[in-house]
Motif scaffolding. Sequence first.
Motif, PDB file in Angstrom:
ATOM      1  N   PHE A  16       0.835  -1.193   0.000  1.00 24.67           N
ATOM      2  CA  PHE A  16       0.000   0.000   0.000  1.00 24.67           C
ATOM      3  C   PHE A  16       0.869   1.242   0.000  1.00 24.67           C
ATOM      4  CE2 PHE A  16       0.649  -1.090   4.442  1.00 24.67           C
ATOM      5  CZ  PHE A  16       0.866   0.127   5.083  1.00 24.67           C
ATOM      6  N   ASP A  17       0.222   2.399  -0.125  1.00 30.26           N
ATOM      7  CA  ASP A  17       0.899   3.685  -0.024  1.00 30.26           C
ATOM      8  C   ASP A  17       0.908   4.067   1.456  1.00 30.26           C
ATOM      9  OD1 ASP A  17       1.596   6.393   0.110  1.00 30.26           O
ATOM     10  OD2 ASP A  17       0.439   6.945  -1.651  1.00 30.26           O
ATOM     11  N   ASN A  20      -1.093   7.045   2.677  1.00 26.37           N
ATOM     12  CA  ASN A  20      -2.539   7.048   2.418  1.00 26.37           C
ATOM     13  C   ASN A  20      -3.309   6.945   3.738  1.00 26.37           C
ATOM     14  OD1 ASN A  20      -5.145   6.720   1.563  1.00 26.37           O
ATOM     15  ND2 ASN A  20      -4.725   5.005   0.199  1.00 26.37           N
ATOM     16  N   SER A  22      -6.355   7.062   4.142  1.00 24.55           N
ATOM     17  CA  SER A  22      -7.610   6.333   3.916  1.00 24.55           C
ATOM     18  C   SER A  22      -7.381   4.847   3.669  1.00 24.55           C
ATOM     19  CB  SER A  22      -8.355   6.928   2.716  1.00 24.55           C
ATOM     20  OG  SER A  22      -8.651   8.277   2.943  1.00 24.55           O
ATOM     21  N   MET A  23      -6.155   4.369   3.850  1.00 25.96           N
ATOM     22  CA  MET A  23      -5.874   2.960   3.603  1.00 25.96           C
ATOM     23  C   MET A  23      -6.722   2.089   4.515  1.00 25.96           C
ATOM     24  SD  MET A  23      -4.300  -0.103   4.436  1.00 25.96           S
ATOM     25  CE  MET A  23      -3.039   0.066   5.665  1.00 25.96           C
ATOM     26  N   SER A  39      -7.208   0.127  -1.796  1.00 26.83           N
ATOM     27  CA  SER A  39      -6.054   0.800  -1.196  1.00 26.83           C
ATOM     28  C   SER A  39      -4.952  -0.129  -0.697  1.00 26.83           C
ATOM     29  CB  SER A  39      -6.506   1.694  -0.039  1.00 26.83           C
ATOM     30  OG  SER A  39      -7.100   0.913   0.989  1.00 26.83           O
ATOM     31  N   CYS A  40      -5.202  -1.433  -0.675  1.00 24.36           N
ATOM     32  CA  CYS A  40      -4.234  -2.340  -0.054  1.00 24.36           C
ATOM     33  C   CYS A  40      -4.377  -3.765  -0.581  1.00 24.36           C
ATOM     34  CB  CYS A  40      -4.447  -2.329   1.460  1.00 24.36           C
ATOM     35  SG  CYS A  40      -3.305  -3.350   2.413  1.00 24.36           S
ATOM     36  N   ILE A  77      -4.092  -0.250  -7.194  1.00 25.09           N
ATOM     37  CA  ILE A  77      -4.255   0.262  -5.831  1.00 25.09           C
ATOM     38  C   ILE A  77      -4.086   1.778  -5.864  1.00 25.09           C
ATOM     39  CG2 ILE A  77      -3.602  -1.848  -4.610  1.00 25.09           C
ATOM     40  CD1 ILE A  77      -0.876  -0.523  -4.035  1.00 25.09           C
ATOM     41  N   ASP A  78      -4.797   2.434  -4.953  1.00 31.01           N
ATOM     42  CA  ASP A  78      -4.707   3.891  -4.824  1.00 31.01           C
ATOM     43  C   ASP A  78      -3.378   4.256  -4.169  1.00 31.01           C
ATOM     44  OD1 ASP A  78      -7.282   4.120  -5.851  1.00 31.01           O
ATOM     45  OD2 ASP A  78      -8.197   4.069  -3.867  1.00 31.01           O
ATOM     46  N   THR A  79      -2.712   5.259  -4.740  1.00 30.39           N
ATOM     47  CA  THR A  79      -1.436   5.721  -4.197  1.00 30.39           C
ATOM     48  C   THR A  79      -1.429   7.253  -4.181  1.00 30.39           C
ATOM     49  OG1 THR A  79      -0.487   5.493  -6.410  1.00 30.39           O
ATOM     50  CG2 THR A  79      -0.117   3.680  -4.882  1.00 30.39           C
ATOM     51  N   ARG A 103      -2.704   6.168  -8.841  1.00 26.82           N
ATOM     52  CA  ARG A 103      -3.200   4.779  -8.891  1.00 26.82           C
ATOM     53  C   ARG A 103      -2.177   4.000  -9.688  1.00 26.82           C
ATOM     54  NH1 ARG A 103      -8.538   3.016  -7.895  1.00 26.82           N
ATOM     55  NH2 ARG A 103      -8.522   1.554  -9.587  1.00 26.82           N
TER      56      ARG A 103
END
Length: 131
Positions: A16-17, A20, A22-23, A39-40, A77-79, A103
């Motif tokens: 993950f980031d 983040n 919001s992870m 996110s993960c 995944i969101d980064t 992303r």
Amino acid sequence: METTTYSPSHPIIFVFDPSNSSMDVPVYDPGRTVSFNASCVSIRTIADVDGDVTVTLAADLPPGTIAGSTEVFRGLIDTPGERVALVTSENRALLEMNINRRRVPIRVLVDDEMHPARIWVELLDNAPGVP
């Protein structure tokens, strides 16, 4: 390409980031090697009593590096902080990489689907088949 070996206190690793806020850790599915959300990604590993785990984080893996591996995940995944890290369940970052996007498409490969001791996480540029 970065690689490290560690002894897992708990048989799981996360991708993950780390910036983040919001992870959200995905719900664990004991029947799968990988669980994930936007996110993960969580990846099951071998337990510490079974030995060490070697993880690799790379933008492009040379084909010979992953010979004999099995792909267990391909997705996005969101980064938001434009970083990706491989992190233990104790929140210890093992490997980190800066990227230039919010992303990122990744794929995860393992040496054994039931008891992975070797894990490769590849950041993909043009990822066919990534939703």
